[in-house]
Design an enzyme around this catalytic site. Sequence first.
Site, PDB file in Angstrom:
ATOM      1  N   ALA A 115       0.853  -1.177   0.000  1.00  0.00           N
ATOM      2  CA  ALA A 115       0.000   0.000   0.000  1.00  0.00           C
ATOM      3  C   ALA A 115       0.897   1.237   0.000  1.00  0.00           C
ATOM      4  O   ALA A 115       2.057   1.181   0.425  1.00  0.00           O
ATOM      5  CB  ALA A 115      -0.901  -0.013   1.227  1.00  0.00           C
TER       6      ALA A 115
ATOM      7  N   GLY B 269       0.797  -5.108   0.848  1.00  0.00           N
ATOM      8  CA  GLY B 269      -0.358  -5.195  -0.031  1.00  0.00           C
ATOM      9  C   GLY B 269      -0.024  -5.816  -1.386  1.00  0.00           C
ATOM     10  O   GLY B 269      -0.897  -6.396  -2.033  1.00  0.00           O
TER      11      GLY B 269
ATOM     12  N   GLU C 218      -0.200  -9.422  -0.750  1.00  0.00           N
ATOM     13  CA  GLU C 218      -1.619  -9.752  -0.536  1.00  0.00           C
ATOM     14  C   GLU C 218      -2.380  -9.781  -1.855  1.00  0.00           C
ATOM     15  O   GLU C 218      -3.236 -10.637  -2.082  1.00  0.00           O
ATOM     16  CB  GLU C 218      -2.237  -8.749   0.440  1.00  0.00           C
ATOM     17  CG  GLU C 218      -1.700  -8.946   1.856  1.00  0.00           C
ATOM     18  CD  GLU C 218      -2.077  -7.817   2.816  1.00  0.00           C
ATOM     19  OE1 GLU C 218      -1.965  -6.643   2.407  1.00  0.00           O
ATOM     20  OE2 GLU C 218      -2.501  -8.125   3.938  1.00  0.00           O
TER      21      GLU C 218
ATOM     22  N   GLU D  52       4.602  -4.990   7.109  1.00  0.00           N
ATOM     23  CA  GLU D  52       3.755  -4.005   7.796  1.00  0.00           C
ATOM     24  C   GLU D  52       4.211  -3.740   9.230  1.00  0.00           C
ATOM     25  O   GLU D  52       4.171  -2.609   9.713  1.00  0.00           O
ATOM     26  CB  GLU D  52       2.296  -4.465   7.798  1.00  0.00           C
ATOM     27  CG  GLU D  52       1.598  -4.389   6.448  1.00  0.00           C
ATOM     28  CD  GLU D  52       1.743  -5.641   5.596  1.00  0.00           C
ATOM     29  OE1 GLU D  52       2.645  -6.464   5.874  1.00  0.00           O
ATOM     30  OE2 GLU D  52       0.959  -5.788   4.647  1.00  0.00           O
TER      31      GLU D  52
END
Length: 258
Positions: free
Chosen positions: A65, A109, A112, A132
């Site tokens: 992200a 992300g 993911e 993260e």
Amino acid sequence: VTYEHILLEHRDTVGLITLNRPEALNALCDTLTKELTDALERLEVDERIGAIVITGSPKAFGAGADIKEMQPKSFADVYLEDFITSTWEAPAKSRKPVIAAVAGFALGGGAELAMMCDFIIAADTAKFGQPEITIGILPGAGGTQRLTRSVGKAKAMDLVLTGRMIDAEEAERIGLVARVVPAEELLTEALAAAEKIAAFSRPAVLMAKEAVNSAFETPLAEGLRFERRLFHAAFATDGQAEGMSAFLDKRRPEFNNR
Ligand code: HXC
């Protein structure tokens, strides 16, 4: 359509989405995420398309992200906008098979996103991680769930709690990726796999995907029952008649996707 941060190409029966935000190693900013969702929705309703490949650049599939966008957000911000999964589950929702072709970094992300795809083909340069924890948060788009289901508790805890990266070889060994190929062959291999899938009887392909996915949602007895229902239903398709006749006639099947 033209997008700012992704490229969408139709390669005959295969939809190819290339994440294209090199200045930020394909960090998944708001625009990129929305564009990816839009592209997947277009491919989903396009009858010519039988399978989808999502790839990035040789350096990065996706570095996670966008930290610049996330940094100022408060709890109320992320809670009220349901950051980020509300705009994000598109690959996981697609009924058509989606292959992630991963080279370079697939972090946070980015990892993911790869795990939302049906399977991952990795270049030997790929690096996976859930970093993260190193920036004060935790995975938020399946990194504690899909990762744990695919590699088990020991490896998932190791990766999520230490934030360390693993290379393609380790990723294949622990079952996170389906195949590792030389970097220069990554796209060819992924497109070939997608073309192969797209050439099979489409109802059978969609049912097979749905059946495998049910293994993650149901107890075994339920999953087996669901599989058997779909298996029986496959005998109502043109693909079953054609596929079996072609085998017995020693010719190539010609599926009409019915
Ligand atoms: C915003 C990012 C970024 C990110 C890289 N960049 N990752 N920008 N968000 N996630 C930007 C850098 O700021 C830099 O911009 C440029 O991309 C190149 O990155 P460098 O760091 O200079 O490259 P390098 O030294 O090769 O290191 C690569 C890297 C590192 C190891 C991948 O960039 C890195 O650690 N990135 C962050 C990885 C991460 O923590 N991801 C998890 C995010 S949290 P400038 O302008 O300086 O050139 C997350 C939560 C998901 O994903 C929750 C739900 C979706």
